[in-house]
Design a protein around this motif. Sequence first.
Motif, mmCIF file in Angstrom:
data_model
loop_
_atom_site.group_PDB
_atom_site.id
_atom_site.type_symbol
_atom_site.label_atom_id
_atom_site.label_comp_id
_atom_site.label_asym_id
_atom_site.label_seq_id
_atom_site.Cartn_x
_atom_site.Cartn_y
_atom_site.Cartn_z
ATOM 1 N N GLY A 136 38.195 28.668 39.953
ATOM 2 C CA GLY A 136 38.690 29.668 41.271
ATOM 3 C C GLY A 136 38.212 29.429 42.562
ATOM 4 N N GLN A 137 36.785 29.092 42.476
ATOM 5 C CA GLN A 137 35.854 29.010 43.720
ATOM 6 C C GLN A 137 36.097 30.182 44.567
ATOM 7 O OE1 GLN A 137 34.754 24.893 44.762
ATOM 8 N NE2 GLN A 137 36.924 24.834 44.910
ATOM 9 N N GLY A 138 36.072 31.375 43.992
ATOM 10 C CA GLY A 138 36.436 32.680 44.686
ATOM 11 C C GLY A 138 35.188 32.976 45.611
ATOM 12 N N GLY A 139 33.845 32.424 45.471
ATOM 13 C CA GLY A 139 32.729 32.785 46.191
ATOM 14 C C GLY A 139 32.579 31.473 47.239
ATOM 15 N N VAL A 140 33.233 30.535 47.345
ATOM 16 C CA VAL A 140 33.139 29.447 48.288
ATOM 17 C C VAL A 140 33.571 29.728 49.614
ATOM 18 C CG1 VAL A 140 33.441 27.080 48.481
ATOM 19 C CG2 VAL A 140 32.814 27.929 46.259
ATOM 20 N N ALA A 141 32.702 29.691 50.704
ATOM 21 C CA ALA A 141 33.207 30.008 51.848
ATOM 22 C C ALA A 141 34.239 29.102 52.548
ATOM 23 C CB ALA A 141 31.979 29.959 52.858
ATOM 24 N N TRP B 288 37.084 34.002 49.438
ATOM 25 C CA TRP B 288 38.205 35.073 49.006
ATOM 26 C C TRP B 288 37.730 36.373 48.648
ATOM 27 C CZ3 TRP B 288 43.259 33.871 48.827
ATOM 28 C CH2 TRP B 288 43.905 32.751 48.455
ATOM 29 N N TRP B 289 36.281 36.492 47.988
ATOM 30 C CA TRP B 289 36.136 37.783 47.730
ATOM 31 C C TRP B 289 35.711 38.736 48.942
ATOM 32 C CZ3 TRP B 289 32.052 35.438 43.681
ATOM 33 C CH2 TRP B 289 32.813 35.187 42.531
ATOM 34 N N THR B 290 35.485 38.165 50.074
ATOM 35 C CA THR B 290 35.332 38.912 51.255
ATOM 36 C C THR B 290 36.479 40.070 51.533
ATOM 37 O OG1 THR B 290 34.014 36.950 52.030
ATOM 38 C CG2 THR B 290 34.636 38.859 53.827
#
Length: 628
Positions: free
Chosen positions: A217-222, A230-232
Motif C-alpha cells: 500500500g506504500q502508506g509511508g511513502v511521501a 497517507w499516514w500523515t
Amino acid sequence: MKHECDSALSQFPPNLTRRRLLQGLSAAGLSTGLGGSLLQPVQAAQTDPWQQADAIVRRLRQPLQFRRADYLITAYGARPCQLKKITAWISFEEQALTETPVDDAADCYAAIRQAIETCHREGGGRVLIPAGNWFCAGPVVLLSNVHLHLQAGAHLYFSHQPEDYARHGEVDCGGNGKLTVSRWQSNDCLNYSPMIYARNQENIALTGEDWTAVLHGQGGVAFNEAGDCWWTWKGKLKTINAVGQSSVPNYKAGKPSENAVNPLNAESLRQIAPALGEEMQMLIQGQGDKWRADANYLPALSEAGVPLEKRIFGKGHFLRPPMIQLIGCRKVLLEGYEVRDTPFWQHHPVACTDIVIRKVHAKSHGPNSDGFDPEACNYVLVEDCTFDSGDDCIAIKAGKNRDTQYGPSQNIVIQHCTMQSGHGAVTLGSEMAGGIQHVYARHLLFENIHWKTNPLNTAIRLKTNLNRGGYLRHFYVKDVRIPNGVQTSPSFYTSLPGSPIQSKTVATAAGAVVTFDCDYTPVSDNVRIRPPVVEDIHISGIRVGNVDTGKGSYSCYQAIVILGPVASDYNGPAPVPPVPAVQGVTIQDCDFGTPVATASPLYLYNVKDLQLKGVAIGGKAFNGRFSG
C-alpha cells in the motif's frame, strides 16, 4: 458538485444507499445454501459453545469453485516496473530505506481491470499476476466468479498518490473526484477508493502462492515535497503515555489531517440537514467547531440522518481508505499473500457472508493499520494468519452512530493465528452499534515480538461507550499463549469533566491482558445516548509469560481491567435509560504472570459478578465472585 453526486447515485439500486443489504437478499429469495435464510437467527449450542464453532468451521471449509480458465495480465498489456530506493516511513516513528516504483513506471491498472472484466464476462476463472514488480495507479475491483491470484514473487505496488483513488469511482462528485461507495470507521460515505474493492459480488477470491506474493500500500511513502504520506493524515494522537507510537509520520500541528477542522465542511448542520431540530443540532455539533474535522464530520452526518449521496469526501478531505474493502459480498476467500504498509485498515469486509481469511501475513505498522476488521459480517473464519500491526490485529465491528442497517457481526471463528504486535490482539469494537455475538477465539499465539520498543497493548480487548453503544454477548476464548506479556506501563484516554473515572487513572488504552473498556475515548463523541450491553463472556486457558524490563520481571501492568458503562457520560434527554453493568463474565484456568501493579492486579467499575476460577496472578490464586 452536490447535484452531480445525487444524479449518479440515483442510477444505483436502492440498497447501495440506505436499504439493508440482507433484507434485499432475503426479498430476492437468496439463502445461505444450508437450509436457512441469511436473516435467520443463530442459536449458540446449549451444552458446548465450541460445537457451534466447529459447525461454523465446517461450513466455511467448503472450497469455492471457479471456471478452469486463466487470464494473464500481461496478455492485456501489463508490463513489470523498475524500482528505486528511497527513505520512507515504516511505522509511527521510524524511517528506513525501502523500494518503490520509479517515477515513470508502467501502470498496469488498465490491464488488471480489463483482465478481471473479461474473466467475469466470460463466466469467471483465474486472473494471474506473475512474478515480478508491478505498479498500479488505481483500484483493483473484483467481480463475481473471479479469482485474482498472485504467483510467488509477484509484488504489486499501489500508487501512493491519493488522487489516483479519486479517478475511477462510480460516483462523479465534481471537484471531489470520481468517488466510491465506501465505509470509513463504520460510517457510510463517498470517498477515495480502497486499493482492492468489491461491492455486491459473489464467489470471489484474492490469493497468493506464498508470502513472497505482496500487496504493497506504500502508506509511508511521501506524495509531496513536504514529505507527507497517507499516514500523515492521521494527525494528532489521543492516547496518553503511548509506547513506540507517540508521533505521526511527518505530522506537525497546523497541518491538514482527519482531526483538524476542514473549512470545506459545512459551518452548521442545518445547511445540509435543514429539518434537524435545534436541540439535536447542538447536541451533535457540541461546543466549538472541532466537529468540522473530517473524522468527526462524517459521524455527525450519520447522527443527523444525512443520506449517503450528501456525505462527500475524497479530494480536499483526509479520510484514508482501507487497503482491501469488500461490501455486501458473499462467498469470499482471502488466502496466502502478504499485505504491507497500508494507508488505513488492512482488510475491511462489510456486510459479507461466508468469508474466509487464511494464511495471510498482515504487516503494517502505520496509524490505524488494523489487520482484519470484519464489520456486520455473518459466518467468518480467520485461521493460520499472522498479524504484525500498528493498531488492532483483529477488530470485529458492526456499524456506528445511525449506520446500523447491516445488523450485527456474528458467527465468527478465530483460530491458529499469531499476533506479533498491535494494540489489541483480538478486539471487539469500538464501532459496534449493530451488536456483536457468537464469536469464538481459540488456539492463538500472541507473540508480542516487539515488546521492548513497541509492545502489544492488550490481548483481549473490548471497546465501546455511550456513543457507540451496541452489545457484546456470547464471546468465547480459550487456549491463548502470550509468552512475552503485554505492555508493562499504563496508557490512558482522557475522561469527561465530572466523570467518576479521573483521567490518567485507568489503564484502558494499554497495560492489561484483558481489557473491557465501556468508556472508550468518551471526549471524542458529542452524542452519548446509547448505553452498551456486555454479557455472557467466557475466557479460559490464557498463559502469560514475564519479560525482564530492567526493573523486574513482569507480564503486564494489570491483569484485568473491566470499566463498565459510565452513567454520568449520558447527555441525551431525560429520563436517563438504564446503564447496565458488565455481567456474565467468567475467567478460569488462567495464569496472568506477574503484573507491575501487584497491589491492584484487577480494576473493576460497574461490573456485576465477575467469576474467577483457578486464576493465578503474581503467583496468587484468585477464586470467587467480584463486583465493582
